[in-house]
Design a protein around this motif. Structure first.
Motif, PDB file in Angstrom:
ATOM      1  N   ALA A 119       0.828  -1.207   0.000  1.00 43.39           N
ATOM      2  CA  ALA A 119       0.000   0.000   0.000  1.00 43.39           C
ATOM      3  C   ALA A 119       0.865   1.260   0.000  1.00 43.39           C
ATOM      4  N   ALA A 120       1.996   1.211   0.699  1.00 42.03           N
ATOM      5  CA  ALA A 120       2.898   2.378   0.694  1.00 42.03           C
ATOM      6  C   ALA A 120       3.491   2.575  -0.694  1.00 42.03           C
ATOM      7  N   GLU A 121       3.758   1.469  -1.380  1.00 46.21           N
ATOM      8  CA  GLU A 121       4.264   1.577  -2.748  1.00 46.21           C
ATOM      9  C   GLU A 121       3.204   2.131  -3.695  1.00 46.21           C
ATOM     10  N   VAL A 122       1.959   1.698  -3.497  1.00 47.43           N
ATOM     11  CA  VAL A 122       0.859   2.236  -4.306  1.00 47.43           C
ATOM     12  C   VAL A 122       0.794   3.748  -4.133  1.00 47.43           C
ATOM     13  N   MET A 123       0.899   4.192  -2.883  1.00 47.21           N
ATOM     14  CA  MET A 123       0.849   5.629  -2.597  1.00 47.21           C
ATOM     15  C   MET A 123       2.005   6.354  -3.267  1.00 47.21           C
ATOM     16  N   SER A 124       3.190   5.817  -3.121  1.00 52.17           N
ATOM     17  CA  SER A 124       4.386   6.438  -3.691  1.00 52.17           C
ATOM     18  C   SER A 124       4.290   6.543  -5.216  1.00 52.17           C
ATOM     19  N   LYS A 125       3.830   5.458  -5.842  1.00 46.70           N
ATOM     20  CA  LYS A 125       3.707   5.461  -7.307  1.00 46.70           C
ATOM     21  C   LYS A 125       2.653   6.457  -7.775  1.00 46.70           C
ATOM     22  N   ALA A 126       1.564   6.549  -7.017  1.00 50.01           N
ATOM     23  CA  ALA A 126       0.500   7.483  -7.402  1.00 50.01           C
ATOM     24  C   ALA A 126       0.995   8.923  -7.300  1.00 50.01           C
ATOM     25  N   VAL A 127       1.730   9.224  -6.241  1.00 47.70           N
ATOM     26  CA  VAL A 127       2.270  10.585  -6.072  1.00 47.70           C
ATOM     27  C   VAL A 127       3.205  10.915  -7.232  1.00 47.70           C
ATOM     28  N   SER A 128       4.038   9.967  -7.589  1.00 45.18           N
ATOM     29  CA  SER A 128       4.967  10.181  -8.693  1.00 45.18           C
ATOM     30  C   SER A 128       4.216  10.378 -10.016  1.00 45.18           C
ATOM     31  N   ALA A 129       3.229   9.533 -10.255  1.00 50.70           N
ATOM     32  CA  ALA A 129       2.481   9.629 -11.520  1.00 50.70           C
ATOM     33  C   ALA A 129       1.750  10.965 -11.621  1.00 50.70           C
ATOM     34  N   MET A 130       1.147  11.394 -10.519  1.00 49.09           N
ATOM     35  CA  MET A 130       0.354  12.623 -10.563  1.00 49.09           C
ATOM     36  C   MET A 130       1.222  13.865 -10.684  1.00 49.09           C
ATOM     37  N   SER A 131       2.461  13.754 -10.209  1.00 47.66           N
ATOM     38  CA  SER A 131       3.349  14.921 -10.238  1.00 47.66           C
ATOM     39  C   SER A 131       4.338  14.851 -11.393  1.00 47.66           C
ATOM     40  N   GLY A 132       4.146  13.930 -12.283  1.00 46.05           N
ATOM     41  CA  GLY A 132       5.078  13.797 -13.396  1.00 46.05           C
ATOM     42  C   GLY A 132       6.486  13.451 -12.935  1.00 46.05           C
ATOM     43  N   GLY A 133       6.571  12.695 -11.844  1.00 55.44           N
ATOM     44  CA  GLY A 133       7.868  12.258 -11.336  1.00 55.44           C
ATOM     45  C   GLY A 133       8.612  13.281 -10.506  1.00 55.44           C
ATOM     46  N   LYS A 134       7.993  14.431 -10.272  1.00 56.08           N
ATOM     47  CA  LYS A 134       8.718  15.475  -9.534  1.00 56.08           C
ATOM     48  C   LYS A 134       8.620  15.338  -8.020  1.00 56.08           C
ATOM     49  N   PHE A 135       7.554  14.696  -7.542  1.00 58.91           N
ATOM     50  CA  PHE A 135       7.406  14.441  -6.105  1.00 58.91           C
ATOM     51  C   PHE A 135       7.628  12.938  -5.914  1.00 58.91           C
ATOM     52  N   GLN A 136       8.793  12.609  -5.397  1.00 63.48           N
ATOM     53  CA  GLN A 136       9.182  11.209  -5.241  1.00 63.48           C
ATOM     54  C   GLN A 136       9.235  10.845  -3.763  1.00 63.48           C
ATOM     55  N   ILE A 137       8.618   9.729  -3.418  1.00 62.78           N
ATOM     56  CA  ILE A 137       8.683   9.208  -2.050  1.00 62.78           C
ATOM     57  C   ILE A 137       9.288   7.812  -2.136  1.00 62.78           C
ATOM     58  N   SER A 138      10.479   7.641  -1.594  1.00 64.34           N
ATOM     59  CA  SER A 138      11.075   6.305  -1.622  1.00 64.34           C
ATOM     60  C   SER A 138      10.577   5.525  -0.406  1.00 64.34           C
ATOM     61  N   VAL A 139      10.169   4.282  -0.660  1.00 63.37           N
ATOM     62  CA  VAL A 139       9.571   3.446   0.389  1.00 63.37           C
ATOM     63  C   VAL A 139      10.611   2.457   0.905  1.00 63.37           C
ATOM     64  N   HIS A 140      10.780   2.428   2.217  1.00 61.40           N
ATOM     65  CA  HIS A 140      11.800   1.577   2.836  1.00 61.40           C
ATOM     66  C   HIS A 140      11.151   0.608   3.814  1.00 61.40           C
ATOM     67  N   ALA A 141      11.487  -0.667   3.691  1.00 58.87           N
ATOM     68  CA  ALA A 141      10.910  -1.694   4.561  1.00 58.87           C
ATOM     69  C   ALA A 141      11.397  -1.512   5.999  1.00 58.87           C
ATOM     70  N   ALA A 142      10.679  -2.126   6.913  1.00 55.44           N
ATOM     71  CA  ALA A 142      11.044  -2.075   8.340  1.00 55.44           C
ATOM     72  C   ALA A 142      12.498  -2.488   8.518  1.00 55.44           C
ATOM     73  N   GLY A 143      13.245  -1.703   9.260  1.00 52.29           N
ATOM     74  CA  GLY A 143      14.632  -2.042   9.530  1.00 52.29           C
ATOM     75  C   GLY A 143      15.613  -1.421   8.558  1.00 52.29           C
ATOM     76  N   GLU A 144      15.120  -0.975   7.416  1.00 50.53           N
ATOM     77  CA  GLU A 144      16.021  -0.438   6.397  1.00 50.53           C
ATOM     78  C   GLU A 144      16.540   0.936   6.837  1.00 50.53           C
ATOM     79  N   LEU A 145      15.638   1.804   7.272  1.00 48.82           N
ATOM     80  CA  LEU A 145      16.051   3.110   7.800  1.00 48.82           C
ATOM     81  C   LEU A 145      15.940   3.119   9.325  1.00 48.82           C
ATOM     82  N   VAL A 146      14.821   2.603   9.795  1.00 48.66           N
ATOM     83  CA  VAL A 146      14.583   2.508  11.249  1.00 48.66           C
ATOM     84  C   VAL A 146      13.812   1.224  11.519  1.00 48.66           C
ATOM     85  N   PRO A 147      13.929   0.696  12.742  1.00 47.51           N
ATOM     86  CA  PRO A 147      13.151  -0.499  13.087  1.00 47.51           C
ATOM     87  C   PRO A 147      11.642  -0.207  13.045  1.00 47.51           C
TER      88      PRO A 147
END
Lengths: 363, 363
Positions: free
Chosen positions: A51-79
């Motif tokens: 679902a977080a990836e769906v959100m991230s992709k939608a934001v990118s698509a709607m903004s023409g790739g200018k608003f990017q949200i990278s999605v990181h799994a648990a533990g990758e940035l923080v537990p």
């Protein structure tokens, strides 16, 4: 066309009332943004994490790739359980989490996910979007942690979990070592259950060895992947502590304030798409998983009515105690339960009657 | 900064990997667009009509006002039942409608809204978004009318309608003049009902004079506004012909092809917001309306089980006949009913059990 002269023409169009509407493009100015989102979930929970990836992709698509949200799994940035802290501190701009994980900080967080004998998925969405739920909860979230929360997913009513032995009476709960947390753990403690806190990946061996007697996780699709059916025979329902758990996208308030109105609108819409995606996806994949589990010998069992009633009564005691100790919880949960009373009076009429008829007619 | 040099810098940033991310704005080029949307609903149906406005406002907000969709009530541009034709012909770019209004053109249109003993709201969303429903239905919609359809609203399970006399048996249906249309009318005809086609605004006087014996409309919130409780005492449930009717935004395919990918993504997201809005809003406002109706003397009545069973049986006959006559209907409805079978097997377990427990525990 020379670019500068085009801009002048485009700029002129606003003043002249849209005279050049047929022109292919008007210049706008939206910033390029790179945000990081920490999920509290592993990639293996593809529906929740997805679902977080769906959100991230939608934001990118709607903004023409200018608003990017990278999605990181648990533990990758923080537990998993530090997502709220990390967003609060501004180390990352966003998180995607189950806010009841922060029950220990303040039980009020749990109201936004699920509390025992609470709202189902649709009722929760009505409360959140149109019943004032988002407003009253976000007052708390802003005050407590400087975050803004958006509904971004729901699992639907979860299962009650996997039990090695049958539960035939309230007596059977005494001494039961059950992997269950938060509010449900407090409620069940009143009935003699010994709640166990075990990460998802460690449940299987604990059930297999008999270190625990029972464990709840999510529902057929996710539970099947962890293989619980191989080490516990009885699959109970309903998970009365999670009748329609909402997942949330959370945003650091200062980061949110840097967004243009267009990007704020895009982010809200993308969170709603993630919300719709997750419930639809779970409903699409759970039935087949349930069939496979039953085919493998799993026995589906409803909790006996006296067990449900004892849990319901114990839950009301826990709410009374929590209300007395915590004004935040009382404020938000009073609002929630008032809304629930009306919802149930309405759902009992046409909605539940339709569902129950279909369940019996389509056997 | 002189504007032209700023553009050159902005253009360079993409090539240099976002080195000037801190700059406040990058130039983009999204066109200014003005579309017209014809709703099949009057403004007085503020929840259904309002969903199109929610969609329009979201599109405007996300595009910084550059993509504008003006929303027009039924009759303003075209009559309610000509919305599909007008969008097909390209006279207007979009519509917002209940596709079962076009049952007369082809009963397949009804599958996208509601058909007797069909999916509830959540199951319908699962079918549409994640079960392949959108794809299989849009193949039909494109082929038949050159339109693309997006789910943009749901009313939830509707009520069965207002009856001047009690319905105690299947016999009571014989000769009953009931304002009901489409598939439900065909089903009820098999049981002796005489379906009546009457516009919403003409129902009240017809019921008052006794020209008709019964009428179905939507649910408590909308029905209360038309005052049916003053001229019919019995309010039956469930509306088995509309277990979770979906409303749709429809777009002329050629108009859709002119949109940039960004605008397409924005339009899809806005339709999903409208979809979430409508169901949440109905759930938020129906309970209070129901209370007022009951307070005014309205008697709530479930259809007797033998009546439900006779209707269910008659519906299966209508489906068999429609399948034999219409390959489009067979293809889309087979897909829908296969999905439904799995949904019901799953909902019967934890979801319905949770709802039913809550309905009894919170009395």
């Amino acid at each position: 066309m020379e670019r500068r002269s085009f801009i002048r023409k485009a700029g002129a169009s606003a003043a002249t009332g849209g005279a050049i509407l047929a022109a292919p493009a008007i210049i706008s100015a939206q910033p390029t943004i790179r945000w990081r989102l920490a999920s509290s979930f592993p990639k293996s929970l593809d529906t929740i994490y997805g679902a977080a990836e769906v959100m991230s992709k939608a934001v990118s698509a709607m903004s023409g790739g200018k608003f990017q949200i990278s999605v990181h799994a648990a533990g990758e940035l923080v537990p998993a359980f530090q997502v709220l802290d990390a967003v609060q501190q501004g180390n990352i701009e966003m998180g995607h989490t189950a806010l009841y994980y922060f029950f220990g900080k303040d039980p009020t967080w749990a109201v936004a996910t699920a509390i025992p004998f609470g709202l189902n998925c649709r009722q929760f969405q009505a409360w959140w979007y149109q019943g004032g739920g988002s407003q009253i909860f976000n007052e708390f979230a802003e005050k407590s942690a400087g975050v803004y929360t958006m509904l971004a997913g729901n699992t639907g009513a979860q299962m009650g979990g996997w039990f090695r032995k049958e539960v035939t009476s309230v007596e059977d709960l005494k001494g039961l070592k059950f992997r269950v947390g938060g509010f449900a753990g407090q409620v069940l403690t009143k009935l003699g259950v010994v709640p166990q806190q075990i990460p998802g990946g460690d449940i299987y061996p604990a059930l297999e060895k008999g270190t625990i007697d029972a464990a709840e996780w999510i529902g057929p699709y996710d539970d099947e992947k962890l293989g619980f059916n191989k080490v516990a025979k009885f699959y109970y329902y309903p998970g009365w502590w999670e009748g329609g758990p909402g997942l949330h996208a959370i945003v650091n308030q200062k980061a949110l304030a840097t967004l243009t109105p267009e990007y704020k609108a895009i982010l809200e819409a993308a969170a709603e798409q993630a919300n719709g995606f997750m419930m639809a996806k779970y409903d699409a994949v759970n039935p087949q998983a349930l069939k496979r589990l039953v085919g493998s010998g799993t026995q589906l069992k409803p909790f006996p009515r006296p067990v449900m009633d004892a849990c319901f009564k114990a839950a009301q005691e826990v709410y009374t105690e929590t209300n007395a100790a915590n004004a935040n919880f009382k404020k938000v949960s009073d609002h929630y339960f008032n809304f629930q009373r009306d919802q149930i009076s309405w759902f009992r009429v046409t909605e539940n009657t339709f569902d129950d008829y279909m369940a019996s007619a389509k056997r």
